[in-house]
Design an enzyme around this catalytic site. Structure first.
Site, short mmCIF file in Angstrom:
data_model
loop_
_atom_site.label_atom_id
_atom_site.label_comp_id
_atom_site.label_asym_id
_atom_site.label_seq_id
_atom_site.Cartn_x
_atom_site.Cartn_y
_atom_site.Cartn_z
N ASP A 1 -60.04 -0.10 -18.85
CA ASP A 1 -60.13 1.45 -18.66
C ASP A 1 -58.97 2.12 -19.42
O ASP A 1 -58.18 2.93 -18.65
CB ASP A 1 -60.11 1.35 -17.05
CG ASP A 1 -60.39 3.14 -16.73
OD1 ASP A 1 -60.56 3.38 -15.77
OD2 ASP A 1 -61.09 3.69 -17.81
N HIS B 1 -53.19 10.58 -2.29
CA HIS B 1 -52.01 11.38 -2.85
C HIS B 1 -51.00 10.47 -3.25
O HIS B 1 -50.74 9.28 -2.75
CB HIS B 1 -51.33 12.41 -1.73
CG HIS B 1 -52.32 13.62 -1.49
ND1 HIS B 1 -53.21 13.58 -0.81
CD2 HIS B 1 -52.12 14.87 -1.95
CE1 HIS B 1 -53.94 14.66 -0.57
NE2 HIS B 1 -53.36 15.49 -1.38
N GLY C 1 -48.48 14.05 -6.99
CA GLY C 1 -49.92 14.83 -7.39
C GLY C 1 -51.08 13.74 -6.89
O GLY C 1 -50.75 13.12 -5.90
C1 LIG Z 1 -52.25 6.10 -13.36
C2 LIG Z 1 -53.05 6.82 -12.39
C3 LIG Z 1 -54.48 7.19 -12.70
N1 LIG Z 1 -52.31 8.34 -12.21
C4 LIG Z 1 -51.46 8.44 -11.08
O1 LIG Z 1 -51.48 7.65 -9.94
C5 LIG Z 1 -51.09 9.95 -10.94
C6 LIG Z 1 -51.55 10.39 -9.58
C7 LIG Z 1 -50.32 11.41 -9.31
C8 LIG Z 1 -49.26 11.06 -9.96
C9 LIG Z 1 -49.50 9.87 -10.94
N2 LIG Z 1 -48.94 8.60 -10.33
C10 LIG Z 1 -47.44 8.26 -10.60
N3 LIG Z 1 -46.62 9.17 -10.82
C11 LIG Z 1 -45.49 8.80 -11.33
N4 LIG Z 1 -44.52 9.74 -11.96
C12 LIG Z 1 -44.73 11.07 -11.96
C13 LIG Z 1 -46.08 11.77 -12.18
C14 LIG Z 1 -46.06 13.03 -12.36
C15 LIG Z 1 -44.94 13.59 -12.73
C16 LIG Z 1 -44.89 15.23 -12.66
O2 LIG Z 1 -45.40 15.71 -14.01
N5 LIG Z 1 -44.68 16.16 -11.77
C17 LIG Z 1 -44.44 15.97 -10.54
C18 LIG Z 1 -44.70 17.42 -12.32
C19 LIG Z 1 -43.44 18.40 -12.10
C20 LIG Z 1 -43.70 19.61 -12.50
N6 LIG Z 1 -44.80 20.39 -11.72
C21 LIG Z 1 -44.80 21.96 -12.05
C22 LIG Z 1 -45.98 19.65 -11.67
C23 LIG Z 1 -45.98 18.15 -11.41
C24 LIG Z 1 -43.67 13.36 -12.51
C25 LIG Z 1 -43.67 11.84 -12.40
N7 LIG Z 1 -45.21 7.55 -11.29
C26 LIG Z 1 -46.17 6.61 -10.61
C27 LIG Z 1 -47.26 6.77 -10.36
C28 LIG Z 1 -48.09 5.97 -9.69
F1 LIG Z 1 -49.10 5.62 -10.38
F2 LIG Z 1 -47.59 4.86 -9.47
F3 LIG Z 1 -48.52 6.31 -8.38
#
Ligand SMILES: CC(C)NC(=O)[C@H]1CCC[C@H]1Nc1nc(Nc2ccc(C(=O)N(C)C3CCN(C)CC3)cc2)ncc1C(F)(F)F
Length: 296
Positions: A156, A30, A24
């Site tokens: 935050d 990204h 995502g």
């Molecule tokens: C705290 C911060 C503000 N947020 C972020 O950084 C976000 C920005 C984009 C992703 C996320 N960052 C992270 N995400 C994960 N795991 C993860 C995320 C999304 C899905 C999911 O639902 N899909 C892939 C779904 C699967 C199904 N399809 C349909 C949609 C996407 C599954 C596992 N691990 C570590 C991180 C990190 F933080 F280390 F980068």
């Protein structure tokens, strides 16, 4: 997996990783699933475009985020294993024999949270059961006690900054707004005599800001909306400063939960329920899973 996790400060490059599916978009770039080749350790690789960082002057914030998060070790805090820059060079320009570093990217090597983003889960469920909310709030309180013990304030805490680990446990991520506060006494070479009152009190941010945010989060877990939500920013601002806290009739929420929230959303920051007292509150004791894992 010792390569990635024991935090040795080695020089990482993109070649150390096999890049997997995109997870995502974060606010500055990204995020990809990735595997560190030597250890086969699965990580999340957050790619930040330096140009955008420069434009929005958050480079110092990123440096602080990396510095703080890389030193925190807690089951409910997302690990930051390391980072590296990657220069993508333009090839030799025809008329000037020079190489221009054109796009400089910053890569953060982060812990992968297999069950994704909490805010999506909250949107899907609308609101959580009292057991699930209490389990999450207790685990976040433990993580914040750990941070505050290291003079780190997150500042935050909100659903968007929370991820879900393999066992369904919460992980605080994105320390972009965190600060390392130090007790002025230690840094003012012994004497306080010459400090004005406001510096001695350091009124602006202290750890109790995270208690307030955790109270807002607890309310949102139980009702599906934050307590001071309003159409206009100015209305939200007024509701916050007046602590205009109302509990809707639906969904039905226990008075113990409302009591805890009311003790956290207190204007005078010195009167907010301390986090270690939160862990002894009846609503937490009766509803939170001790392991911090909600099994549904
Ligand atoms: C705290 C911060 C503000 N947020 C972020 O950084 C976000 C920005 C984009 C992703 C996320 N960052 C992270 N995400 C994960 N795991 C993860 C995320 C999304 C899905 C999911 O639902 N899909 C892939 C779904 C699967 C199904 N399809 C349909 C949609 C996407 C599954 C596992 N691990 C570590 C991180 C990190 F933080 F280390 F980068």
């Amino acid at each position: 997996s010792s390569e990635v996790s024991d935090g040795e400060q080695r020089r990482w490059t993109l070649n150390d990783f096999d890049i997997g599916k995109p997870l995502g978009r974060g606010k500055f770039g990204h995020v990809y699933l990735a595997r560190e080749k030597r250890s086969n350790h699965i990580v999340a690789l957050k790619v930040l475009f330096k140009s955008q960082l420069q434009q929005s002057q958050v480079e110092h914030q990123l440096r602080r985020e990396v510095e703080i998060q890389s030193h925190l070790r807690h089951p409910h805090i997302l690990r930051l294993y390391g980072y590296f820059y990657d220069q993508a060079y333009l090839f030799l320009c025809l008329y000037i024999i020079r190489i221009y570093p054109c796009i400089k990217r910053v890569y953060l090597i982060l812990e992968y949270a297999p069950k994704g983003e909490l805010y999506k889960e909250l949107q899907k469920c609308k609101y959580f059961s009292e057991r699930r909310a209490a389990t999450y709030v207790a685990s976040l309180a433990r993580a914040l006690i750990y941070c505050h013990g290291k003079h780190v304030i997150h500042r935050d805490i909100k659903p968007e900054n929370l991820l879900i680990g393999a066992q369904g446990e919460l992980k605080i991520a994105d320390f972009g707004w965190s600060v390392h506060t130090f007790n002025r006494r230690r840094t003012m070479c012994g004497t306080l005599d010459y400090l004005p009152p406001e510096m001695v009190e350091s009124v602006e941010h202290d750890a109790s800001v995270d208690i307030w945010s955790l109270g807002v989060l607890c309310y949102e877990f139980l009702y599906g909306v934050p307590p001071f939500e309003a159409k206009e920013h100015s209305d939200t601002y007024r509701r916050i400063v007046q602590v205009d806290l109302k509990f809707p009739p639906k969904p039905i929420v226990s008075s113990a939960a409302k009591d805890l929230i009311s003790q956290m959303l207190v204007k005078d920051s010195t009167q907010r329920l301390p986090l270690h007292k939160l862990l002894e509150h009846p609503w937490i004791v009766q509803n939170a899973e001790p392991s911090g894992v909600y099994r549904g």
